[in-house]
Scaffold this motif. Structure first.
Motif, PDB file in Angstrom:
ATOM      1  N   THR A   1       0.836  -1.202   0.000  1.00 16.62           N
ATOM      2  CA  THR A   1       0.000   0.000   0.000  1.00 16.62           C
ATOM      3  C   THR A   1       0.869   1.249   0.000  1.00 16.62           C
ATOM      4  O   THR A   1       0.636   2.181  -0.788  1.00 16.62           O
ATOM      5  CB  THR A   1      -0.933  -0.010   1.231  1.00 16.62           C
ATOM      6  OG1 THR A   1      -1.727  -1.196   1.181  1.00 16.62           O
ATOM      7  CG2 THR A   1      -1.841   1.206   1.261  1.00 16.62           C
TER       8      THR A   1
ATOM      9  N   HIS B   1      -6.664  -4.716  -6.627  1.00 15.94           N
ATOM     10  CA  HIS B   1      -6.924  -4.483  -5.194  1.00 15.94           C
ATOM     11  C   HIS B   1      -7.134  -2.980  -4.999  1.00 15.94           C
ATOM     12  O   HIS B   1      -6.563  -2.175  -5.745  1.00 15.94           O
ATOM     13  CB  HIS B   1      -5.674  -4.957  -4.439  1.00 15.94           C
ATOM     14  CG  HIS B   1      -5.780  -4.961  -2.949  1.00 15.94           C
ATOM     15  ND1 HIS B   1      -5.638  -3.820  -2.195  1.00 15.94           N
ATOM     16  CD2 HIS B   1      -5.964  -5.972  -2.073  1.00 15.94           C
ATOM     17  CE1 HIS B   1      -5.744  -4.142  -0.912  1.00 15.94           C
ATOM     18  NE2 HIS B   1      -5.948  -5.431  -0.806  1.00 15.94           N
TER      19      HIS B   1
ATOM     20  N   ALA C   1      -5.784  -1.062  -3.164  1.00 13.90           N
ATOM     21  CA  ALA C   1      -4.485  -0.383  -3.006  1.00 13.90           C
ATOM     22  C   ALA C   1      -3.875   0.009  -4.352  1.00 13.90           C
ATOM     23  O   ALA C   1      -2.989   0.861  -4.410  1.00 13.90           O
ATOM     24  CB  ALA C   1      -3.509  -1.274  -2.233  1.00 13.90           C
TER      25      ALA C   1
END
Ligand code: PLP
Length: 416
Positions: free
Chosen positions: A107, A135, A137
């Motif tokens: 992240t 995702h 992130a």
């Protein structure tokens, strides 16, 4: 007691899963009085004793801040941290150790990438291209960068089997950045990133890879892949939480502005102007997670002792067995049926909520993930609110798969 009727596959010779299991202290824990079956490795893997020891040995014997003092402990801590950097450089075949930047995880790596590349590259009307299986992130930081610079987010569509639709990649002359995952955390799909990176390079597009789910399962060669940036977390690859890496090609990192300011990342500071430290320190503001980084280096040396391809072959046996056994359950559907997959299996069952199933499996000592797996747009693509996901690591066994399948059958009977 949990053996099902079908045949159990033969695990390849020479791979001693019991010897590997003996190195993971947590596998001796009981959950609700049952032996732990840990199938949530895509969220975070368990840690072998060597990693736990390396981290605690730093605190017990050489704890000091890095790069600051001339004193002995500081020198030892710095050497141990930089040894980890060199281990990781070799592991991913980066050209230089200073191309390996330590972060707190994928992240942080992706936020660094999106902030800095946004500053460097994005103008009004430009486009950032991601895929439909990312995702959060690898979505949100790019959305934020697009908002800051007036750019647009474009998305590669996903096929029914959970692969990129390569006939519909929306490259345009405005595309500046391609940010894609190597492996999907929800579907398990191994994406053909090398091919797409080559296409992007022809168009002078900067490429960023989210390698969070690849790092523990695939041999990574950043030079062979040809990517500009590659991000991953330590904790998904048998290393400590709070550690991660952003690999970057030297020439690009030199041009990228820093993300966070502070100590360690500067050359000269005056109130009028600050000049920045050289790589990698320009991107490592503040005291790093020294103990974690040392543990991360140890985790990579540990993986190398066994070989990721041997681990992946073992995990693939588990995936094939689980796929076959789960599909025999009435009303069960697997989300993510790509040809190339790591040991990740997501499924939904008619009339059974994933949360209820996850709770009943936990009662049997089985840890799986339920929900949207931080991929809400992908859930929408498949028309489901969430899935149950089992994700395998090198220490899992065929017997554990049997335990999960039997417990799932039992849960379905109770819930329907
Ligand atoms: N990208 C992918 C594909 C992931 O699976 C994850 C974690 O689940 C992340 C990014 C974020 O990683 P972290 O939480 O370690 O920063």
């Amino acid at each position: 007691a949990f053996m099902s009727a079908s045949t159990t596959p033969v695990v390849k010779k020479g791979y001693d899963v019991e010897e590997i299991r003996a190195q993971f202290p947590i596998l001796k824990e009981l959950v609700h009085g049952k032996p732990l079956v840990y199938f949530d490795n895509a969220a975070t893997s368990q840690k072998p004793r060597r990693v736990i020891k390396a981290e605690s040995a730093y605190y017990a014997t050489i704890n000091a801040n890095v790069h600051r003092g001339v004193h002995t402990l500081s020198t030892k801590a710095t050497e141990a941290q930089e040894a980890a950097r060199e281990t990781i450089r070799k592991h991913i075949n980066a050209e230089h150790a200073h191309e390996v930047i330590f972060t707190s995880g994928t992240t942080a790596s992706l936020n660094l990438a999106a902030f800095s590349l946004g500053q460097l590259l994005l103008k009004k009307g430009d486009e950032v291209l991601i895929s439909g299986m990312e995702h959060h992130a690898n979505i949100v930081p790019w959305q934020m960068a697009c908002e800051r610079h007036g750019a647009k987010l474009k998305v590669i569509p996903i096929t029914d089997s959970g692969e990129w639709d390569l006939k519909q990649v929306p490259f345009s002359e405005k595309t500046r950045i391609l940010a894609i995952s190597h492996v999907s955390n929800t579907l398990g799909t191994i994406n053909p990133i090398k091919e797409l990176i080559a296409e992007a390079k022809k168009r002078s597009i900067i490429t960023v890879v989210d390698g969070a789910q690849a790092i523990a399962h695939l041999d990574i060669d950043v030079q062979d892949l040809g990517c500009d940036l590659y991000a991953f977390s330590g904790h998904k690859a048998y290393g400590p939480t709070g550690t991660g890496v952003l690999y970057g090609r030297e020439e690009l990192l030199e041009r990228m502005p820093p993300w966070q300011g502070g100590g360690e990342m500067i050359d000269v500071v005056t109130f009028e102007k600050t000049t920045y430290a050289k790589l990698p320190f320009k991107f490592e503001a503040g005291t790093p997670h020294i103990a974690g980084i040392i543990g991360l280096g140890e985790a990579f040396r540990w993986m190398e002792d066994y070989g990721k391809s041997a681990m992946a072959a073992h995990e693939h046996t588990l995936l094939e067995h689980a796929t076959k056994e789960l599909l025999a359950i009435d009303g069960l559907r697997i989300i993510g049926t790509a040809k190339e997959k790591v040991g990740v299996i997501s499924f939904v069952i008619d009339g059974v909520h994933h949360y209820d199933l996850g709770t009943l499996l936990d009662q049997q000592g089985i840890a799986v993930r339920t929900g949207h797996h931080c991929t809400q747009p992908l859930m929408e693509r498949f028309g489901v609110s969430g899935t149950t996901r089992a994700s395998f690591a090198c220490f899992n066994t065929v017997d554990e798969v049997e335990v999960m399948v039997a417990a799932t059958r039992k849960a379905v009977k109770m819930l329907r």
